[in-house]
Design an enzyme around this catalytic site. Structure first.
Site, PDB file in Angstrom:
ATOM      1  CG  HIS A  70      48.761  35.830  24.131  1.00  0.00           C
ATOM      2  ND1 HIS A  70      50.100  35.556  24.318  1.00  0.00           N
ATOM      3  CD2 HIS A  70      48.215  35.900  25.367  1.00  0.00           C
ATOM      4  CE1 HIS A  70      50.342  35.451  25.607  1.00  0.00           C
ATOM      5  NE2 HIS A  70      49.219  35.660  26.275  1.00  0.00           N
ATOM      6  CG  HIS A 150      47.613  42.736  29.222  1.00  0.00           C
ATOM      7  ND1 HIS A 150      46.689  42.106  30.030  1.00  0.00           N
ATOM      8  CD2 HIS A 150      48.673  41.890  29.139  1.00  0.00           C
ATOM      9  CE1 HIS A 150      47.186  40.955  30.432  1.00  0.00           C
ATOM     10  NE2 HIS A 150      48.383  40.780  29.902  1.00  0.00           N
TER      11      HIS A 150
HETATM   12  O1  ACK Z   1      50.890  38.031  29.254  1.00  0.00           O
HETATM   13  P1  ACK Z   1      49.716  37.310  29.719  1.00  0.00           P
HETATM   14  O2  ACK Z   1      48.377  37.925  29.637  1.00  0.00           O
HETATM   15  O3  ACK Z   1      49.975  36.756  31.184  1.00  0.00           O
HETATM   16  O4  ACK Z   1      49.665  35.932  28.968  1.00  0.00           O
HETATM   17  C1  ACK Z   1      50.146  34.884  29.762  1.00  0.00           C
HETATM   18  C2  ACK Z   1      49.293  33.658  29.617  1.00  0.00           C
HETATM   19  O5  ACK Z   1      48.370  33.689  30.690  1.00  0.00           O
HETATM   20  C3  ACK Z   1      50.090  32.364  29.689  1.00  0.00           C
HETATM   21  O6  ACK Z   1      50.863  32.326  30.836  1.00  0.00           O
HETATM   22  C4  ACK Z   1      48.591  34.829  31.498  1.00  0.00           C
HETATM   23  N1  ACK Z   1      48.448  34.394  32.897  1.00  0.00           N
HETATM   24  C5  ACK Z   1      49.252  33.585  33.616  1.00  0.00           C
HETATM   25  N2  ACK Z   1      48.752  33.384  34.845  1.00  0.00           N
HETATM   26  C6  ACK Z   1      47.596  34.089  34.923  1.00  0.00           C
HETATM   27  C7  ACK Z   1      46.616  34.297  35.921  1.00  0.00           C
HETATM   28  N3  ACK Z   1      46.710  33.718  37.141  1.00  0.00           N
HETATM   29  N4  ACK Z   1      45.569  35.090  35.647  1.00  0.00           N
HETATM   30  C8  ACK Z   1      45.443  35.670  34.437  1.00  0.00           C
HETATM   31  N5  ACK Z   1      46.329  35.520  33.438  1.00  0.00           N
HETATM   32  C9  ACK Z   1      47.398  34.736  33.676  1.00  0.00           C
HETATM   33  C10 ACK Z   1      49.960  35.333  31.182  1.00  0.00           C
END
Ligand code: ACK
Length: 219
Positions: A70, A150
Protein backbone atom coordinates in the site's frame (compact mmCIF):
# COMPACT_ATOMS: atom_id res chain seq x y z
CA UNK A 1 -31.36 7.26 19.15
CA UNK A 2 -27.73 6.34 19.75
CA UNK A 3 -25.21 8.41 17.86
CA UNK A 4 -22.51 6.37 16.25
CA UNK A 5 -19.11 7.95 15.89
CA UNK A 6 -17.00 7.31 12.81
CA UNK A 7 -14.14 4.99 13.58
CA UNK A 8 -10.79 6.20 12.35
CA UNK A 9 -8.50 3.59 10.80
CA UNK A 10 -4.91 2.73 11.69
CA UNK A 11 -4.09 4.47 8.43
CA UNK A 12 -5.60 5.69 5.16
CA UNK A 13 -3.90 4.76 1.92
CA UNK A 14 -4.01 3.32 -1.57
CA UNK A 15 -4.14 -0.48 -1.53
CA UNK A 16 -2.77 -2.36 -4.52
CA UNK A 17 -5.07 -4.57 -6.54
CA UNK A 18 -4.09 -8.24 -6.29
CA UNK A 19 -2.55 -8.61 -9.75
CA UNK A 20 -0.46 -5.47 -9.45
CA UNK A 21 0.53 -6.40 -5.92
CA UNK A 22 1.82 -9.82 -7.08
CA UNK A 23 3.56 -8.14 -9.97
CA UNK A 24 5.30 -5.53 -7.81
CA UNK A 25 6.41 -8.17 -5.30
CA UNK A 26 7.97 -10.07 -8.21
CA UNK A 27 9.72 -6.95 -9.50
CA UNK A 28 11.01 -6.15 -6.00
CA UNK A 29 12.31 -9.70 -5.70
CA UNK A 30 14.24 -9.40 -9.00
CA UNK A 31 15.54 -5.96 -8.05
CA UNK A 32 16.93 -7.17 -4.71
CA UNK A 33 18.35 -10.34 -6.23
CA UNK A 34 20.12 -8.54 -9.07
CA UNK A 35 21.35 -5.63 -6.97
CA UNK A 36 22.83 -8.10 -4.48
CA UNK A 37 24.75 -9.71 -7.34
CA UNK A 38 25.98 -6.43 -8.83
CA UNK A 39 29.74 -6.05 -8.62
CA UNK A 40 29.50 -2.37 -7.67
CA UNK A 41 27.15 -3.31 -4.82
CA UNK A 42 29.40 -6.08 -3.51
CA UNK A 43 32.18 -3.52 -3.29
CA UNK A 44 30.08 -1.22 -1.10
CA UNK A 45 28.73 -3.32 1.75
CA UNK A 46 30.06 -1.47 4.76
CA UNK A 47 26.91 0.58 5.29
CA UNK A 48 25.08 -2.76 5.54
CA UNK A 49 27.36 -3.94 8.31
CA UNK A 50 29.16 -6.41 6.05
CA UNK A 51 32.70 -6.61 4.80
CA UNK A 52 33.20 -5.65 1.17
CA UNK A 53 33.31 -8.46 -1.41
CA UNK A 54 31.22 -10.76 0.79
CA UNK A 55 27.82 -11.85 -0.46
CA UNK A 56 24.80 -10.10 1.04
CA UNK A 57 21.45 -11.77 0.36
CA UNK A 58 19.15 -8.74 0.16
CA UNK A 59 16.01 -10.90 0.15
CA UNK A 60 17.02 -12.21 3.56
CA UNK A 61 18.23 -8.78 4.69
CA UNK A 62 14.79 -7.27 3.93
CA UNK A 63 12.91 -10.32 5.20
CA UNK A 64 10.27 -8.19 6.96
CA UNK A 65 7.77 -7.56 4.14
CA UNK A 66 4.34 -5.93 4.50
CA UNK A 67 1.22 -8.11 4.50
CA UNK A 68 -0.58 -5.70 2.20
CA UNK A 69 1.29 -3.55 -0.29
CA UNK A 70 0.00 0.00 0.00
CA UNK A 71 0.90 3.67 -0.21
CA UNK A 72 0.04 5.33 3.11
CA UNK A 73 -1.56 8.76 2.91
CA UNK A 74 -2.36 9.47 6.58
CA UNK A 75 -1.29 7.41 9.58
CA UNK A 76 -4.10 7.95 12.13
CA UNK A 77 -3.43 5.30 14.78
CA UNK A 78 -7.23 5.01 15.20
CA UNK A 79 -7.45 8.74 15.85
CA UNK A 80 -4.55 9.16 18.26
CA UNK A 81 -2.42 11.03 15.70
CA UNK A 82 -2.97 14.79 15.54
CA UNK A 83 -5.01 15.91 12.55
CA UNK A 84 -6.59 12.49 11.97
CA UNK A 85 -10.16 13.67 12.41
CA UNK A 86 -9.61 16.70 10.17
CA UNK A 87 -8.01 14.53 7.52
CA UNK A 88 -10.89 12.05 7.54
CA UNK A 89 -13.31 14.95 7.10
CA UNK A 90 -11.60 16.37 4.00
CA UNK A 91 -13.96 16.39 1.08
CA UNK A 92 -11.39 14.77 -1.22
CA UNK A 93 -10.88 11.97 1.31
CA UNK A 94 -14.61 11.34 1.74
CA UNK A 95 -15.22 11.47 -2.01
CA UNK A 96 -12.20 9.35 -2.87
CA UNK A 97 -12.93 6.69 -0.26
CA UNK A 98 -13.33 3.22 -1.81
CA UNK A 99 -12.59 4.62 -5.27
CA UNK A 100 -10.01 3.29 -7.75
CA UNK A 101 -6.81 5.26 -8.41
CA UNK A 102 -3.93 4.50 -10.76
CA UNK A 103 -0.60 5.24 -9.07
CA UNK A 104 2.73 5.67 -10.84
CA UNK A 105 5.97 4.17 -9.57
CA UNK A 106 8.98 6.17 -10.72
CA UNK A 107 11.83 4.41 -8.88
CA UNK A 108 12.82 1.55 -6.60
CA UNK A 109 15.30 2.14 -3.80
CA UNK A 110 17.10 0.57 -0.87
CA UNK A 111 18.99 1.90 2.13
CA UNK A 112 20.56 -0.14 4.95
CA UNK A 113 17.17 0.18 6.67
CA UNK A 114 14.41 -0.16 4.07
CA UNK A 115 13.45 -1.15 0.53
CA UNK A 116 10.70 0.77 -1.22
CA UNK A 117 9.06 2.10 -4.36
CA UNK A 118 8.82 5.84 -5.01
CA UNK A 119 5.32 6.95 -5.98
CA UNK A 120 4.76 10.03 -8.11
CA UNK A 121 1.37 11.53 -7.29
CA UNK A 122 -0.87 13.30 -9.78
CA UNK A 123 -2.58 16.63 -9.01
CA UNK A 124 -5.79 14.75 -8.22
CA UNK A 125 -3.99 12.36 -5.90
CA UNK A 126 -2.34 15.25 -4.07
CA UNK A 127 -5.83 16.29 -2.93
CA UNK A 128 -5.90 13.32 -0.56
CA UNK A 129 -2.27 13.83 0.47
CA UNK A 130 -1.93 15.41 3.96
CA UNK A 131 -0.46 18.90 3.73
CA UNK A 132 2.05 18.24 6.54
CA UNK A 133 3.32 14.75 5.61
CA UNK A 134 6.78 15.92 4.53
CA UNK A 135 7.21 18.49 7.31
CA UNK A 136 6.20 15.91 9.93
CA UNK A 137 9.03 13.63 8.79
CA UNK A 138 11.62 16.37 8.13
CA UNK A 139 10.70 19.48 10.12
CA UNK A 140 13.81 21.40 9.10
CA UNK A 141 13.38 21.01 5.34
CA UNK A 142 10.99 22.33 2.72
CA UNK A 143 10.33 19.39 0.41
CA UNK A 144 7.82 19.18 -2.44
CA UNK A 145 4.34 17.99 -1.45
CA UNK A 146 3.94 14.30 -2.10
CA UNK A 147 7.64 13.55 -2.06
CA UNK A 148 7.18 11.14 0.85
CA UNK A 149 4.76 8.98 -1.17
CA UNK A 150 6.05 5.41 -1.33
CA UNK A 151 5.26 1.73 -1.06
CA UNK A 152 7.29 -0.16 1.54
CA UNK A 153 8.68 -3.36 0.03
CA UNK A 154 10.72 -4.58 2.97
CA UNK A 155 12.50 -3.61 6.18
CA UNK A 156 15.70 -4.79 7.82
CA UNK A 157 15.46 -6.50 11.21
CA UNK A 158 14.51 -4.07 14.00
CA UNK A 159 13.43 -1.35 11.54
CA UNK A 160 9.86 -0.01 11.53
CA UNK A 161 8.02 0.49 8.23
CA UNK A 162 7.53 4.22 8.92
CA UNK A 163 11.24 4.51 8.09
CA UNK A 164 10.73 3.89 4.34
CA UNK A 165 9.13 7.29 3.71
CA UNK A 166 11.83 9.01 5.76
CA UNK A 167 14.52 7.23 3.73
CA UNK A 168 12.83 8.32 0.50
CA UNK A 169 12.85 11.94 1.69
CA UNK A 170 16.59 11.57 2.24
CA UNK A 171 16.99 10.74 -1.48
CA UNK A 172 14.73 13.65 -2.47
CA UNK A 173 16.75 16.00 -0.29
CA UNK A 174 19.99 14.99 -2.01
CA UNK A 175 18.37 15.31 -5.46
CA UNK A 176 17.02 18.76 -4.56
CA UNK A 177 20.55 19.75 -3.61
CA UNK A 178 21.66 18.74 -7.11
CA UNK A 179 23.14 15.38 -6.18
CA UNK A 180 22.36 12.88 -8.93
CA UNK A 181 23.99 9.86 -7.40
CA UNK A 182 26.83 7.98 -9.01
CA UNK A 183 25.80 6.04 -12.12
CA UNK A 184 26.54 2.35 -11.51
CA UNK A 185 25.33 0.98 -14.83
CA UNK A 186 22.11 -0.83 -15.69
CA UNK A 187 19.89 -3.17 -13.74
CA UNK A 188 16.65 -4.63 -15.17
CA UNK A 189 17.05 -2.25 -18.10
CA UNK A 190 17.12 0.85 -15.86
CA UNK A 191 19.83 3.12 -14.52
CA UNK A 192 21.09 2.25 -11.04
CA UNK A 193 22.64 5.06 -8.97
CA UNK A 194 24.56 5.10 -5.71
CA UNK A 195 24.15 7.96 -3.20
CA UNK A 196 26.61 7.05 -0.41
CA UNK A 197 25.72 5.57 2.96
CA UNK A 198 24.28 2.46 1.34
CA UNK A 199 21.57 4.35 -0.57
CA UNK A 200 20.76 2.89 -4.02
CA UNK A 201 18.09 4.01 -6.45
CA UNK A 202 16.80 2.46 -9.67
CA UNK A 203 15.09 5.14 -11.78
CA UNK A 204 12.42 3.64 -14.05
CA UNK A 205 12.50 5.22 -17.52
CA UNK A 206 8.86 4.19 -18.01
CA UNK A 207 6.76 4.72 -14.92
CA UNK A 208 5.05 1.60 -13.69
CA UNK A 209 1.27 1.99 -13.44
CA UNK A 210 -0.50 0.23 -10.61
CA UNK A 211 -4.19 -0.06 -9.84
CA UNK A 212 -5.24 0.69 -6.27
CA UNK A 213 -8.27 1.35 -4.08
CA UNK A 214 -8.22 4.29 -1.67
CA UNK A 215 -9.42 3.06 1.71
CA UNK A 216 -8.64 2.67 5.40
CA UNK A 217 -6.89 -0.16 7.22
CA UNK A 218 -8.58 -1.07 10.50
CA UNK A 219 -6.78 -4.34 11.46
O1 ACK B 1 5.18 1.47 5.06
P1 ACK B 1 4.33 2.53 5.59
O2 ACK B 1 4.05 3.73 4.79
O3 ACK B 1 4.83 2.93 7.04
O4 ACK B 1 2.96 1.88 5.99
C1 ACK B 1 2.87 1.65 7.37
C2 ACK B 1 1.52 2.02 7.90
O5 ACK B 1 1.63 3.34 8.40
C3 ACK B 1 1.05 1.10 9.02
O6 ACK B 1 2.00 1.04 10.03
C4 ACK B 1 2.95 3.82 8.24
N1 ACK B 1 3.29 4.55 9.47
C5 ACK B 1 3.50 4.07 10.71
N2 ACK B 1 3.74 5.06 11.57
C6 ACK B 1 3.70 6.22 10.87
C7 ACK B 1 3.86 7.59 11.18
N3 ACK B 1 4.13 8.00 12.44
N4 ACK B 1 3.76 8.50 10.20
C8 ACK B 1 3.48 8.12 8.94
N5 ACK B 1 3.30 6.84 8.56
C9 ACK B 1 3.41 5.90 9.52
C10 ACK B 1 3.82 2.63 8.01
Amino acid sequence: PTLEKDILPLYFGWFLAKRDEDNLRKTAHEFLEQLGNLKAFKKRLQAFGREDKHKLDLLKYFAKTPNILHCTTKFCDYGKMPGSEEYAQLEAVRKGYSKAFTLHISALFITPRTAGAQVELTQEQLHVWPSDAEREAMPKDVLPRGSRAHITLGCAADVQDVQTGIDLLEFVKLQQAGREGENMGELLGSKISYYDNGMWMLALPRKKEIKTIFSGYYG
